[in-house]
Design an enzyme around this catalytic site. Structure first.
Site, short mmCIF file in Angstrom:
data_model
loop_
_atom_site.label_atom_id
_atom_site.label_comp_id
_atom_site.label_asym_id
_atom_site.label_seq_id
_atom_site.Cartn_x
_atom_site.Cartn_y
_atom_site.Cartn_z
N GLY A 36 0.84 -1.21 0.00
CA GLY A 36 0.00 0.00 0.00
C GLY A 36 0.87 1.25 0.00
O GLY A 36 0.68 2.17 -0.80
N HIS A 37 1.86 1.28 0.90
CA HIS A 37 2.77 2.44 0.94
C HIS A 37 3.53 2.56 -0.39
O HIS A 37 3.71 3.66 -0.91
CB HIS A 37 3.82 2.27 2.04
N ASP A 150 -7.54 4.91 5.02
CA ASP A 150 -7.79 5.85 6.13
C ASP A 150 -8.57 7.04 5.57
O ASP A 150 -8.07 8.17 5.56
CB ASP A 150 -6.46 6.28 6.74
N MET A 184 -4.69 -3.80 2.89
CA MET A 184 -3.34 -3.88 3.45
C MET A 184 -3.19 -2.87 4.58
O MET A 184 -3.64 -1.73 4.46
CB MET A 184 -2.31 -3.62 2.37
O1 PAF Z 1 -1.41 7.12 8.04
C1 PAF Z 1 -0.37 7.13 8.75
O2 PAF Z 1 0.52 6.28 8.62
C2 PAF Z 1 -0.21 8.20 9.81
O3 PAF Z 1 -1.43 8.52 10.40
C3 PAF Z 1 0.50 9.47 9.29
C4 PAF Z 1 -0.31 10.16 8.23
C5 PAF Z 1 1.87 9.09 8.76
C6 PAF Z 1 0.68 10.45 10.44
O4 PAF Z 1 1.45 9.91 11.47
#
Ligand code: PAF
Length: 282
Positions: A36-37, A150, A184
């Site tokens: 996902g990242h 999110d 994920m």
């Molecule tokens: O989504 C995340 O991983 C966290 O909430 C973020 C945006 C990095 C802030 O800590």
């Protein structure tokens, strides 16, 4: 890949890129990087001259009884993945540099933070908004990328950026899913084999809710009941925080479905809280 730890130096380095006319794509993360990242990073690479990723497990967004200490961390593996993606800058600050003892400011985005996840994690979105504002001031990104898993976080960050005049485009990217539909998440590693199997109920429930609306049902109440029934049919679900249909802008529950809607769920499996959502365009 440049690895920077000090906010002031990172800020100078990012500003130099901007002064040379380069666009900066920023992907904030808490590490434990998964596909996902990496999809956010790939998108940032396509749309920007310079890509910056931050890894910082932000203590402000965890409640006292939450998983800050056991949150998955694997910095060596994360660095390896980021090198492979060929990003330009990794910002890896430590806690004392982000929050020195004298630190006392926080950002409240208001009602949006109280709904859905906010009801069950008081203060969570204050912590998210505060750290993201700090990161935006350090990185000064042209575009910042967030996962739609999110969804509420994305809505809140967009609102904060607008209200506080941050000159950044907030880009929400599609949720990446496992082969069986599970969204994920770094927290999926908490699940044992049986819990991992049970977790598929979230996506199943969202798809069924969306299909039901598309087949003509417009009652929010009926959809809520359907979603709760599907989730409750899975014995390993320890509790449902919410399972409902929302207006994607205000995040308020919808009673009569007429326009675009968000189906969102948060459940507990064992001690792990999992969230997921899908968006339906009508
Ligand atoms: O989504 C995340 O991983 C966290 O909430 C973020 C945006 C990095 C802030 O800590």
């Amino acid at each position: 890949m440049e690895l920077l730890r000090i906010p002031r130096i990172t800020q100078d380095s990012c500003k130099k890129h901007l002064l040379r006319g380069r666009s900066l794509g920023f992907v904030p993360t808490m590490g434990a990087l998964h596909a996902g990242h990496l999809s956010l990073i790939k998108r940032a690479k396509m749309e920007n001259d310079v890509v910056i990723v931050s890894i910082f497990v932000n203590p402000l967004q965890f409640g006292p009884a939450e998983d800050l200490d056991k949150y998955p961390r694997d910095i060596e593996e994360d660095i390896r993945k980021l090198r492979q993606e060929d990003i330009d800058i990794l910002f890896l600050p430590d806690n004392n540099l982000m929050y020195p003892q004298s630190f006392s400011t926080s950002i409240e985005v208001g009602a949006l933070s109280e709904r859905l996840y906010g009801k069950f994690r008081p203060g969570h979105f204050r912590g998210v908004a505060t750290v993201v504002a700090k990161l935006f001031n350090i990185i000064t990104p042209t575009r910042a990328y967030f996962g739609q898993k999110d969804f509420q976080q994305t809505v809140i960050i967009k609102k904060m950026a607008k209200d506080l005049n941050f000159d950044v485009d907030i880009i929400a990217c599609p949720t990446m899913r496992e082969h069986d539909g599970l969204a994920m998440s770094s927290r999926n590693v908490y699940l044992d084999k049986e819990q991992r199997r049970a977790a598929c109920v979230l996506y199943r429930c969202l798809i069924k809710a969306s299909d039901t609306v598309q087949s003509g049902v417009t009652s929010g109440k009926k959809i809520r009941e359907l979603m709760k029934d599907i989730i409750s049919s899975e014995p390993l679900i320890a509790g449902i925080d919410y399972a409902s249909v929302y207006d994607p802008e205000t995040l308020e529950e919808v009673d009569e479905i007429k326009n675009n809607v968000l189906f969102a769920v948060a459940v507990r499996i064992g001690k792990t809280r999992l969230i997921d959502n899908i968006f339906l365009i009508l």
